[in-house]
Design a protein around this motif. Structure first.
Motif, PDB file in Angstrom:
ATOM      1  N   GLY A 262       0.796  -1.223   0.000  1.00  0.00           N
ATOM      2  CA  GLY A 262       0.000   0.000   0.000  1.00  0.00           C
ATOM      3  C   GLY A 262       0.825   1.268   0.000  1.00  0.00           C
ATOM      4  N   LEU A 263       2.087   1.160  -0.417  1.00  0.00           N
ATOM      5  CA  LEU A 263       3.009   2.288  -0.368  1.00  0.00           C
ATOM      6  C   LEU A 263       2.967   3.124  -1.644  1.00  0.00           C
ATOM      7  N   SER A 264       3.275   4.390  -1.497  1.00  0.00           N
ATOM      8  CA  SER A 264       3.432   5.264  -2.655  1.00  0.00           C
ATOM      9  C   SER A 264       4.760   4.959  -3.331  1.00  0.00           C
ATOM     10  N   ASP A 265       4.905   5.439  -4.569  1.00  0.00           N
ATOM     11  CA  ASP A 265       6.183   5.267  -5.268  1.00  0.00           C
ATOM     12  C   ASP A 265       7.311   5.961  -4.515  1.00  0.00           C
ATOM     13  N   ASP A 266       7.010   7.120  -3.921  1.00  0.00           N
ATOM     14  CA  ASP A 266       8.032   7.831  -3.148  1.00  0.00           C
ATOM     15  C   ASP A 266       8.533   6.989  -1.989  1.00  0.00           C
ATOM     16  N   ALA A 267       7.623   6.335  -1.295  1.00  0.00           N
ATOM     17  CA  ALA A 267       8.017   5.505  -0.156  1.00  0.00           C
ATOM     18  C   ALA A 267       8.839   4.304  -0.608  1.00  0.00           C
ATOM     19  N   LYS A 268       8.440   3.705  -1.714  1.00  0.00           N
ATOM     20  CA  LYS A 268       9.128   2.489  -2.189  1.00  0.00           C
ATOM     21  C   LYS A 268      10.551   2.757  -2.676  1.00  0.00           C
ATOM     22  N   THR A 269      10.821   4.009  -3.057  1.00  0.00           N
ATOM     23  CA  THR A 269      12.170   4.336  -3.522  1.00  0.00           C
ATOM     24  C   THR A 269      12.978   5.097  -2.467  1.00  0.00           C
ATOM     25  N   SER A 270      12.367   5.404  -1.331  1.00  0.00           N
ATOM     26  CA  SER A 270      13.037   6.188  -0.297  1.00  0.00           C
ATOM     27  C   SER A 270      13.914   5.304   0.582  1.00  0.00           C
ATOM     28  N   HIS A 271      14.631   5.947   1.494  1.00  0.00           N
ATOM     29  CA  HIS A 271      15.526   5.230   2.396  1.00  0.00           C
ATOM     30  C   HIS A 271      14.793   4.305   3.356  1.00  0.00           C
ATOM     31  N   VAL A 272      13.491   4.478   3.529  1.00  0.00           N
ATOM     32  CA  VAL A 272      12.783   3.580   4.452  1.00  0.00           C
ATOM     33  C   VAL A 272      12.643   2.181   3.860  1.00  0.00           C
ATOM     34  N   ALA A 273      12.692   2.065   2.539  1.00  0.00           N
ATOM     35  CA  ALA A 273      12.507   0.769   1.883  1.00  0.00           C
ATOM     36  C   ALA A 273      13.815   0.002   1.711  1.00  0.00           C
ATOM     37  N   TRP A 274      14.951   0.742   1.749  1.00  0.00           N
ATOM     38  CA  TRP A 274      16.255   0.106   1.561  1.00  0.00           C
ATOM     39  C   TRP A 274      17.332   1.093   1.985  1.00  0.00           C
TER      40      TRP A 274
ATOM     41  N   PHE B 289       6.665   7.652   6.999  1.00  0.00           N
ATOM     42  CA  PHE B 289       5.797   6.816   6.175  1.00  0.00           C
ATOM     43  C   PHE B 289       5.066   5.755   7.001  1.00  0.00           C
ATOM     44  N   GLU B 290       3.754   5.698   6.835  1.00  0.00           N
ATOM     45  CA  GLU B 290       2.978   4.574   7.350  1.00  0.00           C
ATOM     46  C   GLU B 290       3.134   3.403   6.384  1.00  0.00           C
ATOM     47  N   ILE B 291       3.120   2.184   6.904  1.00  0.00           N
ATOM     48  CA  ILE B 291       3.263   0.970   6.087  1.00  0.00           C
ATOM     49  C   ILE B 291       1.966   0.174   6.199  1.00  0.00           C
ATOM     50  N   PRO B 292       0.942   0.502   5.390  1.00  0.00           N
ATOM     51  CA  PRO B 292      -0.375  -0.116   5.566  1.00  0.00           C
ATOM     52  C   PRO B 292      -0.363  -1.637   5.486  1.00  0.00           C
ATOM     53  N   GLY B 293       0.461  -2.191   4.586  1.00  0.00           N
ATOM     54  CA  GLY B 293       0.477  -3.641   4.403  1.00  0.00           C
ATOM     55  C   GLY B 293       1.070  -4.411   5.565  1.00  0.00           C
ATOM     56  N   ASN B 294       1.666  -3.702   6.520  1.00  0.00           N
ATOM     57  CA  ASN B 294       2.199  -4.363   7.715  1.00  0.00           C
ATOM     58  C   ASN B 294       1.309  -4.181   8.937  1.00  0.00           C
ATOM     59  N   GLU B 295       0.221  -3.442   8.762  1.00  0.00           N
ATOM     60  CA  GLU B 295      -0.699  -3.218   9.880  1.00  0.00           C
ATOM     61  C   GLU B 295      -1.533  -4.470  10.154  1.00  0.00           C
ATOM     62  N   GLY B 296      -1.658  -4.809  11.416  1.00  0.00           N
ATOM     63  CA  GLY B 296      -2.567  -5.873  11.819  1.00  0.00           C
ATOM     64  C   GLY B 296      -2.189  -7.266  11.366  1.00  0.00           C
ATOM     65  N   LEU B 297      -0.909  -7.509  11.094  1.00  0.00           N
ATOM     66  CA  LEU B 297      -0.506  -8.852  10.692  1.00  0.00           C
ATOM     67  C   LEU B 297      -0.682  -9.812  11.856  1.00  0.00           C
ATOM     68  N   ASP B 298      -1.286 -10.968  11.578  1.00  0.00           N
ATOM     69  CA  ASP B 298      -1.425 -11.966  12.639  1.00  0.00           C
ATOM     70  C   ASP B 298      -0.147 -12.795  12.744  1.00  0.00           C
ATOM     71  N   THR B 299      -0.106 -13.695  13.696  1.00  0.00           N
ATOM     72  CA  THR B 299       1.091 -14.496  13.950  1.00  0.00           C
ATOM     73  C   THR B 299       1.478 -15.310  12.728  1.00  0.00           C
ATOM     74  N   ALA B 300       0.494 -15.851  12.037  1.00  0.00           N
ATOM     75  CA  ALA B 300       0.779 -16.676  10.852  1.00  0.00           C
ATOM     76  C   ALA B 300       1.440 -15.855   9.755  1.00  0.00           C
ATOM     77  N   ALA B 301       0.962 -14.632   9.557  1.00  0.00           N
ATOM     78  CA  ALA B 301       1.522 -13.775   8.510  1.00  0.00           C
ATOM     79  C   ALA B 301       2.948 -13.344   8.857  1.00  0.00           C
ATOM     80  N   ARG B 302       3.176 -13.012  10.119  1.00  0.00           N
ATOM     81  CA  ARG B 302       4.540 -12.649  10.538  1.00  0.00           C
ATOM     82  C   ARG B 302       5.475 -13.855  10.411  1.00  0.00           C
ATOM     83  N   THR B 303       4.989 -15.013  10.810  1.00  0.00           N
ATOM     84  CA  THR B 303       5.807 -16.225  10.718  1.00  0.00           C
ATOM     85  C   THR B 303       6.157 -16.528   9.274  1.00  0.00           C
ATOM     86  N   ALA B 304       5.229 -16.288   8.357  1.00  0.00           N
ATOM     87  CA  ALA B 304       5.490 -16.528   6.932  1.00  0.00           C
ATOM     88  C   ALA B 304       6.619 -15.625   6.436  1.00  0.00           C
TER      89      ALA B 304
END
Length: 254
Positions: A39-51, A99-114
């Protein structure tokens, strides 16, 4: 579909005994299709927070100078930060600087373990295997950092970071006195920020001298600047290794 092991990590170089082995955990801002873009913007995906921009290029230059093997992460740190243990909340951040990271919000144990199974464990296994085969005299992890963080400029240009084993950091800091760059110990981060996981995991158990490099990423934007930085760090690293070797020889003669 899940990530294949080779898609989460890259090992480059002859896996044979060498003086140094390099690790670049945040080398890539790649988001595999199975995860989407979080759920990130292009700016977020290319910024220092992503790598860590410029870190892989610097790693390659250093590895070339030492004819060394390096291990590099092949997916974005926002999917899983391979310089964090699975139990750390920051391993899968829900926010990074502005930057907020929407796709990491509310991950359950199974998703984190994956994420751990698909990204961290292959990276850790590859690094441990490389360490066992290379058996280096020193482990060096390579990172970059943003020149402005939460609106505040950072004066430090090269950070020499360590955990409880200070040997190589001490020797490199001594060698870099009078350098043209602003070089500081445990800046802009230190062990208290949880950034020395790789050093503690891959180097401390075998008592391998180790150091973590943090280089301001505005100094890694052009090939010439990257080559200059690699020369500066390589000189200090060689001096540091020589100093440690001399100390070891002196102890052995006593």
């Amino acid at each position: 579909m899940t990530l294949e092991d080779h898609e989460a990590v890259e090992v480059v170089g002859s896996v044979a005994p060498r003086d140094v082995m390099f690790v670049c955990e945040h080398a890539s801002n790649h988001f595999p299709d199975e995860f989407g873009d979080l759920g990130l913007s292009d700016d977020a995906k290319t910024s220092h927070v992503a790598w860590d921009p410029g870190a892989l290029a610097l790693t390659k230059e250093l590895a070339r100078r030492f004819e060394a093997t390096y291990v590099a992460g092949a997916v974005s740190r926002l999917l899983y930060d391979c310089n964090r243990p699975p139990e750390a909340e920051s391993a899968i951040p829900t926010r990074s600087e502005i930057f907020e990271i929407p796709g990491n919000e509310g991950l359950d144990t199974a998703a984190r373990t994956a994420r751990v199974e698909q990204i961290y464990k292959p990276f850790r296994a590859a690094t441990e295997q490389a360490m066992a085969m290379v058996h280096p005299k020193a482990l060096v992890t390579v990172h970059s950092f943003t020149p402005v963080f939460h609106g505040k400029p950072r004066a430090v240009e090269i950070g020499i970071l360590h955990d409880r084993d200070t040997r190589l950091a001490d020797a490199m800091l001594t060698a870099m006195k009078g350098a043209e760059f602003n070089v500081q110990r445990n800046e802009p981060y230190g062990p208290e920020h949880g950034v020395t996981h790789s050093l503690k995991t891959y180097a401390l158990p075998s008592k391998t001298p180790n150091v973590m490099l943090e280089v301001r990423n505005d100094l890694l934007r052009e090939p010439e600047a990257i080559a200059k930085m690699a020369d500066t760090i390589a000189d200090a690293l060689r001096a540091g290794l020589a100093s440690l070797a001399a100390e070891n020889a002196q102890r052995g003669a006593q």
